[in-house]
Design an enzyme around this catalytic site. Structure first.
Site, mmCIF file in Angstrom:
data_model
loop_
_atom_site.group_PDB
_atom_site.id
_atom_site.type_symbol
_atom_site.label_atom_id
_atom_site.label_comp_id
_atom_site.label_asym_id
_atom_site.label_seq_id
_atom_site.Cartn_x
_atom_site.Cartn_y
_atom_site.Cartn_z
ATOM 1 N N SER A 35 0.788 -1.226 0.000
ATOM 2 C CA SER A 35 0.000 0.000 0.000
ATOM 3 C C SER A 35 0.821 1.277 0.000
ATOM 4 O O SER A 35 0.285 2.350 -0.263
ATOM 5 C CB SER A 35 -0.956 0.013 1.196
ATOM 6 N N ASP A 312 -2.412 8.218 8.007
ATOM 7 C CA ASP A 312 -3.361 7.393 8.748
ATOM 8 C C ASP A 312 -2.587 6.474 9.690
ATOM 9 O O ASP A 312 -1.392 6.673 9.913
ATOM 10 C CB ASP A 312 -4.297 6.618 7.811
ATOM 11 N N HIS A 315 0.190 4.681 7.245
ATOM 12 C CA HIS A 315 0.833 5.222 6.057
ATOM 13 C C HIS A 315 1.348 6.650 6.260
ATOM 14 O O HIS A 315 0.716 7.441 6.954
ATOM 15 C CB HIS A 315 -0.141 5.200 4.882
#
Length: 347
Positions: A35, A312, A315
């Site tokens: 991600s 977040d 990340h």
């Protein structure tokens, strides 16, 4: 998920380059990972690991979510900018049903998939993803298309001058940390990439993943999870040993290892010089440290996003990503070795 916070510090110490109208430094960039690099592949999958809802993308040029776990751009985008590509390489799954695919693959492709791991079985509860082995399979199809279009010799030459960036490990660590004896090993998918023309590799080590908001929130005092950090260090040691072995075994194999751990630790321990004021809490999320859940449409989010290290619970923010890429691109030997990314490109 990931906090392998890959190619991203020290913007103030790095030169800024403008490539508008200039020839790119490399023909193409091929990106593999989770991600931290996903630019929308998971939008095409049945997966819980998607960043296709607000408030993701709030600072992206379109102001809309794109599949990036970020408030704006992330590392993959800044790498593309740094080498002079006009656009960030597109997600592979957005191209598979299009015609004239060879022309679409010319400047590179992004195979990264949120929640993907080195191992196929990593985090199955999150649904579909593209693990490392499958990403390499997809790259093989790209290779075949390029050879079909341009011939073997021309395709091989182009690929030998391109960058191959592999960012993996954090998702596996998050998964295997739940077992009594987590064992993270980096598989040798580089062999397969090498056999399909890849020669220049950029591989970041894991950052201090125990210092992500999602890890800190498990501590009553918001401290880093030192056990997770311990395994990150072990992983990095094994990765460096493997790269040294590959260098001696494969003719023409060149690489740059990125010390993400030290770079992020420097930011966390002394954030002010980098423009950050918040190193523990996430900008977007729910609950304590904004780290009790991912960034959702019902989440609150900070207005001073450039001052947050983390977007977040897992990340980095766009600001962190930009700093990392700037740092590693021209990095002194203590952060990137045996050579910097710019030196790798020049080979």
């Amino acid at each position: 998920m990931a906090c392998n916070i890959f190619l991203l510090v020290l913007a103030c110490c790095c030169l800024s380059f403008s490539f508008t109208g200039a020839q790119p430094l490399v023909p193409a960039v091929f990106l593999f990972g989770d991600s931290l690099f996903d630019v929308g592949n998971n939008n095409f999958l049945i997966s819980l690991a998607k960043a296709d809802l607000p408030h993701h993308g709030i600072d992206f040029p379109t102001k809309k979510p794109t599949g990036r776990f970020s408030n704006g751009k992330h590392s993959a985008d800044f790498i593309a900018e740094k080498v002079g590509l006009q656009t960030s390489p597109p997600p592979y799954l957005s191209l598979v049903f299009k015609k004239n695919k060879a022309s679409l693959f010319m400047n590179g492709v992004n195979f990264a998939s949120s929640a993907a791991g080195i191992f196929n079985e990593t985090l199955p509860q999150l649904g579909d993803k593209i693990p490392l082995s499958k990403q390499v399979e997809y790259y093989a199809t790209v290779y075949e298309e390029l050879v079909k279009e341009f011939g073997s010799s021309a395709a091989q030459h182009r690929l030998s001058k391109s960058l191959f960036v592999l960012e993996f490990g954090t998702t596996d660590l998050a998964s295997y940390a739940l077992t009594p004896e987590p064992q993270i090993k980096y598989t040798r998918q580089q062999y397969r990439l090498y056999n399909y023309g890849a020669r220049k590799f950029v591989l970041p080590g894991l950052g201090p993943v125990g210092c992500m908001p999602g890890q800190r929130v498990t501590s009553p005092t918001d401290d880093c999870n030192e056990e997770s950090n311990h395994w990150a260090v072990k992983y990095n040691e094994e990765l460096q040993l493997m790269l040294q072995e590959l260098k001696s075994e494969l003719h023409g194999f060149s690489y740059t290892y990125l010390d993400s751990y030290t770079v992020l630790q420097n930011i966390i321990q002394n954030p002010t010089p980098y423009g950050f004021t918040e190193v523990k809490a996430a900008c977007c999320g729910l609950g304590r440290l904004n780290a009790m859940n991912l960034c959702l449409p019902i989440s609150s989010y900070c207005s001073n996003r450039n001052e947050y290290v983390f977007w977040d619970m897992f990340h980095p923010s766009e600001a962190t990503a930009r700093i990392f890429v700037n740092t590693f691109f021209n990095s002194p030997s203590q952060y990137a070795f045996p050579i910097s990314v710019r030196q790798l490109i020049a080979i």
